[in-house]
Design a protein around this motif. Structure first.
Motif, PDB file in Angstrom:
ATOM      1  N   ASN A  92      54.641  25.111 106.337  1.00 38.07           N
ATOM      2  CA  ASN A  92      53.356  25.742 106.645  1.00 38.07           C
ATOM      3  C   ASN A  92      53.634  27.090 107.315  1.00 38.07           C
ATOM      4  O   ASN A  92      53.630  27.210 108.531  1.00 38.07           O
ATOM      5  CB  ASN A  92      52.524  24.839 107.553  1.00 38.07           C
ATOM      6  N   GLN A  93      53.918  28.102 106.504  1.00 33.15           N
ATOM      7  CA  GLN A  93      54.275  29.424 107.011  1.00 33.15           C
ATOM      8  C   GLN A  93      53.295  30.456 106.464  1.00 33.15           C
ATOM      9  O   GLN A  93      53.181  30.637 105.244  1.00 33.15           O
ATOM     10  CB  GLN A  93      55.709  29.795 106.604  1.00 33.15           C
ATOM     11  N   ILE A  94      52.600  31.121 107.371  1.00 30.20           N
ATOM     12  CA  ILE A  94      51.580  32.087 106.968  1.00 30.20           C
ATOM     13  C   ILE A  94      52.192  33.240 106.188  1.00 30.20           C
ATOM     14  O   ILE A  94      51.652  33.696 105.177  1.00 30.20           O
ATOM     15  CB  ILE A  94      50.822  32.610 108.201  1.00 30.20           C
ATOM     16  N   GLU A  95      53.386  33.732 106.667  1.00 27.19           N
ATOM     17  CA  GLU A  95      54.006  34.863 105.974  1.00 27.19           C
ATOM     18  C   GLU A  95      54.341  34.507 104.527  1.00 27.19           C
ATOM     19  O   GLU A  95      54.145  35.310 103.605  1.00 27.19           O
ATOM     20  CB  GLU A  95      55.291  35.290 106.705  1.00 27.19           C
ATOM     21  N   THR A  96      54.835  33.287 104.317  1.00 28.34           N
ATOM     22  CA  THR A  96      55.190  32.852 102.961  1.00 28.34           C
ATOM     23  C   THR A  96      53.948  32.744 102.090  1.00 28.34           C
ATOM     24  O   THR A  96      53.941  33.155 100.928  1.00 28.34           O
ATOM     25  CB  THR A  96      55.902  31.489 103.005  1.00 28.34           C
ATOM     26  N   ALA A  97      52.892  32.193 102.676  1.00 28.06           N
ATOM     27  CA  ALA A  97      51.640  32.040 101.930  1.00 28.06           C
ATOM     28  C   ALA A  97      51.096  33.403 101.511  1.00 28.06           C
ATOM     29  O   ALA A  97      50.675  33.588 100.356  1.00 28.06           O
ATOM     30  CB  ALA A  97      50.612  31.298 102.780  1.00 28.06           C
ATOM     31  N   VAL A  98      51.113  34.383 102.415  1.00 29.82           N
ATOM     32  CA  VAL A  98      50.624  35.731 102.099  1.00 29.82           C
ATOM     33  C   VAL A  98      51.470  36.358 101.009  1.00 29.82           C
ATOM     34  O   VAL A  98      50.960  36.994 100.071  1.00 29.82           O
ATOM     35  CB  VAL A  98      50.615  36.610 103.371  1.00 29.82           C
ATOM     36  N   ARG A  99      52.781  36.174 101.105  1.00 29.18           N
ATOM     37  CA  ARG A  99      53.689  36.737 100.107  1.00 29.18           C
ATOM     38  C   ARG A  99      53.410  36.138  98.721  1.00 29.18           C
ATOM     39  O   ARG A  99      53.403  36.842  97.713  1.00 29.18           O
ATOM     40  CB  ARG A  99      55.133  36.445 100.534  1.00 29.18           C
ATOM     41  N   CYS A 100      53.162  34.841  98.679  1.00 27.80           N
ATOM     42  CA  CYS A 100      52.887  34.166  97.396  1.00 27.80           C
ATOM     43  C   CYS A 100      51.572  34.656  96.781  1.00 27.80           C
ATOM     44  O   CYS A 100      51.481  34.872  95.560  1.00 27.80           O
ATOM     45  CB  CYS A 100      52.834  32.651  97.600  1.00 27.80           C
ATOM     46  N   VAL A 101      50.556  34.839  97.620  1.00 29.25           N
ATOM     47  CA  VAL A 101      49.270  35.330  97.113  1.00 29.25           C
ATOM     48  C   VAL A 101      49.432  36.737  96.554  1.00 29.25           C
ATOM     49  O   VAL A 101      48.861  37.084  95.501  1.00 29.25           O
ATOM     50  CB  VAL A 101      48.204  35.290  98.223  1.00 29.25           C
ATOM     51  N   LYS A 102      50.240  37.576  97.222  1.00 33.97           N
ATOM     52  CA  LYS A 102      50.481  38.929  96.722  1.00 33.97           C
ATOM     53  C   LYS A 102      51.219  38.918  95.386  1.00 33.97           C
ATOM     54  O   LYS A 102      51.040  39.808  94.555  1.00 33.97           O
ATOM     55  CB  LYS A 102      51.282  39.737  97.750  1.00 33.97           C
ATOM     56  N   LEU A 103      52.040  37.886  95.180  1.00 32.59           N
ATOM     57  CA  LEU A 103      52.773  37.759  93.924  1.00 32.59           C
ATOM     58  C   LEU A 103      51.893  37.219  92.798  1.00 32.59           C
ATOM     59  O   LEU A 103      52.319  37.178  91.643  1.00 32.59           O
ATOM     60  CB  LEU A 103      53.992  36.846  94.113  1.00 32.59           C
ATOM     61  N   GLY A 104      50.668  36.769  93.150  1.00 33.69           N
ATOM     62  CA  GLY A 104      49.734  36.315  92.126  1.00 33.69           C
ATOM     63  C   GLY A 104      49.347  34.864  92.196  1.00 33.69           C
ATOM     64  O   GLY A 104      48.705  34.348  91.264  1.00 33.69           O
ATOM     65  N   ALA A 105      49.707  34.159  93.277  1.00 32.85           N
ATOM     66  CA  ALA A 105      49.352  32.744  93.393  1.00 32.85           C
ATOM     67  C   ALA A 105      47.836  32.577  93.538  1.00 32.85           C
ATOM     68  O   ALA A 105      47.182  33.363  94.231  1.00 32.85           O
ATOM     69  CB  ALA A 105      50.054  32.109  94.588  1.00 32.85           C
ATOM     70  N   PHE A 106      47.300  31.562  92.883  1.00 34.26           N
ATOM     71  CA  PHE A 106      45.874  31.267  92.975  1.00 34.26           C
ATOM     72  C   PHE A 106      45.544  30.608  94.311  1.00 34.26           C
ATOM     73  O   PHE A 106      44.482  30.849  94.890  1.00 34.26           O
ATOM     74  CB  PHE A 106      45.463  30.344  91.817  1.00 34.26           C
ATOM     75  N   ASP A 107      46.467  29.773  94.817  1.00 33.66           N
ATOM     76  CA  ASP A 107      46.224  29.036  96.057  1.00 33.66           C
ATOM     77  C   ASP A 107      47.560  28.609  96.651  1.00 33.66           C
ATOM     78  O   ASP A 107      48.613  28.687  95.988  1.00 33.66           O
ATOM     79  CB  ASP A 107      45.347  27.807  95.777  1.00 33.66           C
ATOM     80  N   TYR A 108      47.512  28.161  97.913  1.00 34.89           N
ATOM     81  CA  TYR A 108      48.723  27.737  98.625  1.00 34.89           C
ATOM     82  C   TYR A 108      48.390  26.471  99.402  1.00 34.89           C
ATOM     83  O   TYR A 108      47.403  26.434 100.133  1.00 34.89           O
ATOM     84  CB  TYR A 108      49.183  28.851  99.567  1.00 34.89           C
ATOM     85  N   HIS A 109      49.191  25.425  99.221  1.00 34.07           N
ATOM     86  CA  HIS A 109      48.971  24.167  99.928  1.00 34.07           C
ATOM     87  C   HIS A 109      50.281  23.661 100.521  1.00 34.07           C
ATOM     88  O   HIS A 109      51.365  23.930  99.993  1.00 34.07           O
ATOM     89  CB  HIS A 109      48.407  23.095  98.984  1.00 34.07           C
ATOM     90  N   VAL A 110      50.152  22.919 101.605  1.00 32.68           N
ATOM     91  CA  VAL A 110      51.302  22.290 102.253  1.00 32.68           C
ATOM     92  C   VAL A 110      51.326  20.816 101.855  1.00 32.68           C
ATOM     93  O   VAL A 110      50.287  20.149 101.822  1.00 32.68           O
ATOM     94  CB  VAL A 110      51.208  22.432 103.792  1.00 32.68           C
ATOM     95  N   LYS A 111      52.522  20.301 101.543  1.00 29.38           N
ATOM     96  CA  LYS A 111      52.650  18.927 101.055  1.00 29.38           C
ATOM     97  C   LYS A 111      52.120  17.893 102.048  1.00 29.38           C
ATOM     98  O   LYS A 111      51.657  16.834 101.653  1.00 29.38           O
ATOM     99  CB  LYS A 111      54.116  18.615 100.733  1.00 29.38           C
ATOM    100  N   THR A 112      52.201  18.217 103.311  1.00 29.35           N
ATOM    101  CA  THR A 112      51.757  17.250 104.322  1.00 29.35           C
ATOM    102  C   THR A 112      50.247  17.306 104.564  1.00 29.35           C
ATOM    103  O   THR A 112      49.721  16.521 105.355  1.00 29.35           O
ATOM    104  CB  THR A 112      52.484  17.508 105.656  1.00 29.35           C
ATOM    105  N   ASP A 113      49.549  18.237 103.905  1.00 25.78           N
ATOM    106  CA  ASP A 113      48.092  18.299 104.059  1.00 25.78           C
ATOM    107  C   ASP A 113      47.446  17.047 103.480  1.00 25.78           C
ATOM    108  O   ASP A 113      48.074  16.276 102.744  1.00 25.78           O
ATOM    109  CB  ASP A 113      47.531  19.532 103.329  1.00 25.78           C
ATOM    110  N   GLU A 114      46.165  16.877 103.815  1.00 24.93           N
ATOM    111  CA  GLU A 114      45.444  15.735 103.272  1.00 24.93           C
ATOM    112  C   GLU A 114      45.387  15.817 101.742  1.00 24.93           C
ATOM    113  O   GLU A 114      45.245  16.891 101.158  1.00 24.93           O
ATOM    114  CB  GLU A 114      44.019  15.698 103.834  1.00 24.93           C
ATOM    115  N   GLU A 115      45.477  14.644 101.140  1.00 23.73           N
ATOM    116  CA  GLU A 115      45.489  14.546  99.675  1.00 23.73           C
ATOM    117  C   GLU A 115      44.241  15.170  99.059  1.00 23.73           C
ATOM    118  O   GLU A 115      44.307  15.847  98.029  1.00 23.73           O
ATOM    119  CB  GLU A 115      45.589  13.062  99.307  1.00 23.73           C
ATOM    120  N   ASP A 116      43.084  14.964  99.690  1.00 22.97           N
ATOM    121  CA  ASP A 116      41.820  15.456  99.134  1.00 22.97           C
ATOM    122  C   ASP A 116      41.794  16.977  99.035  1.00 22.97           C
ATOM    123  O   ASP A 116      41.196  17.535  98.107  1.00 22.97           O
ATOM    124  CB  ASP A 116      40.636  14.986  99.985  1.00 22.97           C
ATOM    125  N   ARG A 117      42.432  17.663  99.976  1.00 21.70           N
ATOM    126  CA  ARG A 117      42.435  19.125  99.953  1.00 21.70           C
ATOM    127  C   ARG A 117      43.208  19.652  98.754  1.00 21.70           C
ATOM    128  O   ARG A 117      42.788  20.602  98.095  1.00 21.70           O
ATOM    129  CB  ARG A 117      43.039  19.667 101.245  1.00 21.70           C
TER     130      ARG A 117
END
Length: 474
Positions: A92-117
């Motif tokens: 769960n790293q904000i910098e990584t998430a921002v970098r991925c979105v800039k590269l074109g990612a539609f969304d970013y999720h953490v494996k430990t988040d709730e399944e429903d999300r």
């Protein structure tokens, strides 16, 4: 026919841990009904899969051997920009998430988040892909100008350009899992449009039609969702609802504008979650069925008046068509007349009669408040009583109210929406002046045919001819 998968395009799951891939695939199938899943535990094979399969969404792990998730994300964005990529990371790293979105990612999720999300995020990406593909399909269909599968519309008799455009739209959205709203006056053929949509949908199940007008909430719930044994007094046996009967097919709800608010809530819940509870049961059932609804009412006005739920209205109107009334496509009247003459003759075991030349002109001057259904009733009534080779026009004149001896119109003020033609005039027109105007109107409606105009006026053709000659001399 093979079982239909959902969605129409593939969802590629990429992770170097096979156990996580199996768990994620089971979660998406169980919780969201997504079955078109492709798994890959080697990131070096991803581009090969994307080149060979129709993939719309990729769920991508970040930390993998041989090729990292970020490197793969950049490659996918460059070679397959139309694919929606959801990054699923163990960190769960904000910098990584921002970098991925800039590269074109539609969304970013953490494996430990709730399944429903995570499931909700995948469904958002799927819905976005479906909308983009439907827009492209609609554009190509409308530019083509003619339906590619005209056989699906063989039950609809028309040569009208507006109807042809409507057919192209139906072809474009027929395979969409989203609801279709069909509006139009009574008698225009909304159910025929629903049947054509089902035929083009690729659904392997049946089309199940239900008219919900006048159905109260308990009956609606029982009709749609069924009940278990003992759900209420007299429920000695369990009963399947029409939703279950329409599994993997199409559920057509006619007169949806008459649905009560309580029933609207139940329908909305089913559309949102794909789940429902049979009466008397606390165990939900999940069924996939395309929902098509139809109404002759103005749902926008009903929603503004608080008689139709806004959330349900916007859920239902994702795809929508308006079937034009017959008075807006008068060119179809001669085609429909011949079609119904054939149908009536076969149905009644008679030889097809010949229609008088003036009949099509007479019908073209009529507004047809009952639309195609009204014309069909007129033709069947005329054929049922006809005895000569040429079809009599008398029954048509009676139906329209133009024959001598036909019931008089209701006095002003007794009919709904009637207007006084003399309101606002400073003086009443003289008798001769009124007669001349009346003859001009009859000739206009009859397309210049004196015989038909005389019938409309209830006088003989020679009498009309004499009047016309006197006006020309004057």
């Amino acid at each position: 026919m093979s079982e239909r998968v959902s969605p129409a395009f593939g969802i590629l799951l990429v992770d170097d841990e096979p156990a996580w891939l199996r768990s994620l695939a089971m979660t998406l199938e169980r919780s969201a009904g997504l079955t078109h899943l492709i798994t890959c535990d080697d990131p070096r094979r991803v581009l090969e899969i994307l080149d060979g399969d129709d993939v719309g969404v990729v769920l991508l792990d970040l930390t993998m051997p041989h090729l990292s998730g970020e490197e793969l994300l950049a490659l996918i964005a460059a070679d397959h920009p139309g694919v929606s990529v959801i990054v699923v990371s163990g960190m769960n790293q904000i910098e990584t998430a921002v970098r991925c979105v800039k590269l074109g990612a539609f969304d970013y999720h953490v494996k430990t988040d709730e399944e429903d999300r995570l499931v909700a995020g995948v469904l958002r990406a799927v819905r976005m892909q479906e909308l983009q593909r439907e827009n492209l399909e609609m554009s190509s269909r409308l530019l083509a100008g003619a339906p590619q599968h005209p056989e699906a519309f063989s039950g609809i008799v028309t040569s009208d350009p507006t109807m042809r455009t409507l057919f192209s739209y139906i072809e474009a959205v027929a395979r969409s899992p989203q609801p279709l709203l069909i509006t139009g006056e009574s008698g225009v053929g909304k159910e025929l449009i629903a049947r054509a949509t089902h035929q083009l949908s690729g659904c392997r199940g049946a089309l199940v039609a239900v008219n919900v007008a006048g159905v109260d909430d308990p009956v609606f719930a029982d009709t749609l969702f069924g009940h278990v044994r003992g759900a209420f007094t007299g429920a000695e046996q369990p009963r399947r609802g029409v939703v279950e009967e329409a599994a993997d097919g199409t559920l057509f709800l006619d007169e949806i504008g008459d649905l009560s608010i309580a029933s609207q809530v139940k329908l909305l819940r089913f559309l949102q979650d794909g789940e429902y509870f049979p009466l008397g049961s606390d165990r939900p059932k999940r069924v996939k069925a395309r929902v098509i609804v139809a109404t002759h009412q103005d749902l926008t006005a009903k929603e503004k008046a608080g008689l139709f739920r806004r959330d349900l209205y916007y859920r239902l109107r994702t795809h929508r068509v308006r079937v034009p009334p017959l008075r807006e496509r008068k060119g179809d009247v001669p085609l429909l007349l011949e079609h119904f003459l054939d149908e009536a003759a076969r149905s009644l075991g008679k030889k097809k009669p010949t229609a008088p030349r003036q009949l099509a002109q007479l019908l073209a001057a009529h507004d047809f408040p009952g639309n195609v259904r009204e014309l069909k009733a007129m033709v069947f009534d005329a054929v049922s009583v006809h005895k000569e080779r040429v079809l009599s026009m008398d029954s048509f004149l009676d139906a329209i109210g133009l024959r001598r001896g036909a019931p008089a119109a209701a006095p002003a003020g007794e009919g709904e929406g009637e207007k006084n033609p003399f309101a606002g005039l400073e003086r009443l027109p003289g008798f001769d002046e009124s007669l001349e105007l009346l003859i001009q109107e009859a000739m206009s409606r009859a397309g210049g045919n004196q015989t038909l105009a005389a019938r409309l006026l209830g006088i003989s053709q020679p009498a009309l001819s004499k009047r016309l000659k006197s006006y020309r001399r004057g």
